[in-house]
Write an enzyme that holds these catalytic residues in place. Structure first.
Site, mmCIF file in Angstrom:
data_model
loop_
_atom_site.group_PDB
_atom_site.id
_atom_site.type_symbol
_atom_site.label_atom_id
_atom_site.label_comp_id
_atom_site.label_asym_id
_atom_site.label_seq_id
_atom_site.Cartn_x
_atom_site.Cartn_y
_atom_site.Cartn_z
ATOM 1 N N ASN A 1 24.695 1.346 -27.098
ATOM 2 C CA ASN A 1 24.463 1.537 -25.661
ATOM 3 C C ASN A 1 25.248 0.557 -24.806
ATOM 4 O OD1 ASN A 1 22.976 -0.702 -26.393
ATOM 5 N ND2 ASN A 1 21.007 0.085 -25.705
ATOM 6 N N ARG B 1 19.898 -10.812 -20.635
ATOM 7 C CA ARG B 1 18.514 -11.187 -20.891
ATOM 8 C C ARG B 1 18.036 -12.097 -19.766
ATOM 9 N NH1 ARG B 1 18.905 -7.415 -23.613
ATOM 10 N NH2 ARG B 1 18.379 -7.150 -25.824
ATOM 11 N N GLN C 1 8.667 -8.806 -21.261
ATOM 12 C CA GLN C 1 8.769 -7.391 -20.930
ATOM 13 C C GLN C 1 7.617 -6.632 -21.574
ATOM 14 O OE1 GLN C 1 13.483 -6.793 -20.020
ATOM 15 N NE2 GLN C 1 12.787 -6.115 -22.007
ATOM 16 N N HIS D 1 13.859 -2.345 -17.590
ATOM 17 C CA HIS D 1 14.964 -2.469 -18.548
ATOM 18 C C HIS D 1 15.383 -1.072 -19.014
ATOM 19 C CE1 HIS D 1 16.669 -4.982 -22.146
ATOM 20 N NE2 HIS D 1 17.566 -4.175 -21.601
#
Length: 411
Positions: free
Chosen positions: A147, A285, A314, A333
């Site tokens: 990705n 991050r 998260q 995210h």
């Protein structure tokens, strides 16, 4: 037979989709550097489906159960009473996504006596205590490059959204207004600006390539300098350290992995050396940035904007200051979890599992930890150590009551 524990994010609040906006997605067989996309023997899904949520199961259930393995899928991942905590004690394999990470802390490694393999469905394995993984002999793998381009596209979108003041302008339309002066008083052209990337790996390089047509001046810093022909092709200026880069850049995109050397890198001191009115885009991050230093810089005007796709922990608590700080363009995210990306990282997980069960080597580019040491992509990108400290804060979010219509974290 193995017990596979898979942690995925919740289904849509409207339920798992029965149809999709598009009938197909483009077929990609190789990434820009020539690496092939995942090559499992089969896939148990149709590309373009929602695979990263609980009901999608990464398309793994039929494959695993047909071989006698057990698959447990949950979104309930945080806290001592979570499904993840309960099921982890006898799990052989854990699969998790960076977008909804199951934090594998040293304490959890001690409890998971059967654990032999931790797979990241996507890229970025910092939710795993890599030091503990090495000490416990657990192999860690991720689907490298699956990705990267998805994230790079998201970076370009966020850069333009900040510089052009897009989101506040859209809000005026939603409110029924036509407040042009309010919209443009913080809007600029990207053309001619100095744009830098911290980290020129696959994502960083893809960001640079996509920004070059905007006629900007491109800068980068990385512990691995790019070849001269790439620097020449893209017109890049190399900086030996981050401080040198941020002093001259109007826009800074953070694209380095999180490890002990990068944690807290963007603090008050470093941000204080940036140009007044600069922008930061962080799809790497959250812990690379000092959470409160970002808020202070936006409130004081040192930064003109911050766009982030990553948080810590998260999901973040409701009172996380990045939810309400000024001049932000935050998203959950999602940059690397498009339906296109999901097809690749789900296939990559299937490929890794096929190799594991058949005692075949896992691709070197997928390996992060093997045989008690950093390996493959991990040896190139990470440093030994732990970045999971503070992950227990995520449990506070889970325990709070939710607003009507929000998805639960229960399985």
């Amino acid at each position: 037979m193995a017990k596979v524990l898979c942690v995925l994010y919740d289904d849509p609040v409207t339920g798992y989709p029965q149809s999709y906006p598009r009938d197909d997605i483009p077929v990609i067989e190789r990434y820009p550097d020539g690496q092939t996309t995942p090559t499992p023997k089969e896939i148990g899904f149709r590309p373009g489906e929602l695979l990263g949520s609980v009901s999608g199961e990464l398309g793994l259930r039929k494959f695993l159960e047909s071989q006698g393995h057990t698959l447990v899928v949950t979104s309930d991942k945080d806290g001592p009473r979570s499904t993840f905590e309960r099921e982890l004690k006898d799990a052989d394999i854990v699969i998790s996504q960076p977008f909804w990470p199951a934090y594998l802390t040293a304490e959890r490694f001690r409890k998971a006596r059967n654990l032999k393999l931790a797979i990241t469905a996507g890229i970025g394995s910092d939710h795993v205590d890599l030091q503990a993984a090495m000490e416990h002999g657990v192999t860690v793998a991720e689907v490298t490059y699956s990705n990267s381009i998805s994230v790079a596209e998201h970076v370009v979108m966020m850069v333009l959204a900040l510089v052009r003041n897009y989101l506040p302008s859209h809000e005026w339309v939603v409110k029924g207004g036509w407040n042009i002066a309010d919209c443009v008083m913080r809007a600029y052209d990207l053309e001619g600006m100095n744009v830098g990337v911290v980290g020129s790996g696959r994502i960083g390089r893809a960001v640079l390539r996509r920004l070059k047509p905007f006629d900007v001046k491109l800068h980068y810093t990385d512990r691995h300098r790019l070849p001269e022909d790439v620097e020449r092709e893209l017109g890049l200026t190399f900086h030996p350290d981050v401080e040198s880069l941020v002093r001259v850049c109007d826009v800074v995109s953070i694209n380095v992995p999180l490890h002990p050397e990068t944690e807290g890198l963007f603090n008050d001191e470093l941000i204080g050396k940036m140009k007044r009115g600069a922008y930061i885009v962080n799809t790497a991050r959250a812990k690379i940035c000092d959470r409160d230093a970002i808020v202070r810089a936006l409130e004081s005007g040192r930064l003109a904007g911050y766009a982030g796709d990553v948080w810590f922990p998260q999901p973040p608590p409701r009172n996380h200051p990045w939810r309400k700080m000024p001049y932000e363009a935050m998203t959950p995210h999602v940059s690397g979890s498009t339906l296109s990306a999901q097809a690749r990282y789900a296939a990559g997980v299937r490929e890794i599992l096929e190799c594991w069960f058949e005692n075949r080597p896992i691709r070197d580019e997928y390996l992060i930890v093997k045989d008690g040491q950093l390996a493959g992509a991990g040896a190139h990108s990470y440093s030994a150590g732990d970045t999971t400290a503070g992950a227990e804060e995520a449990a506070r979010f889970r325990q709070r009551s939710r607003r009507p219509g929000e998805a639960t974290q229960q399985p």
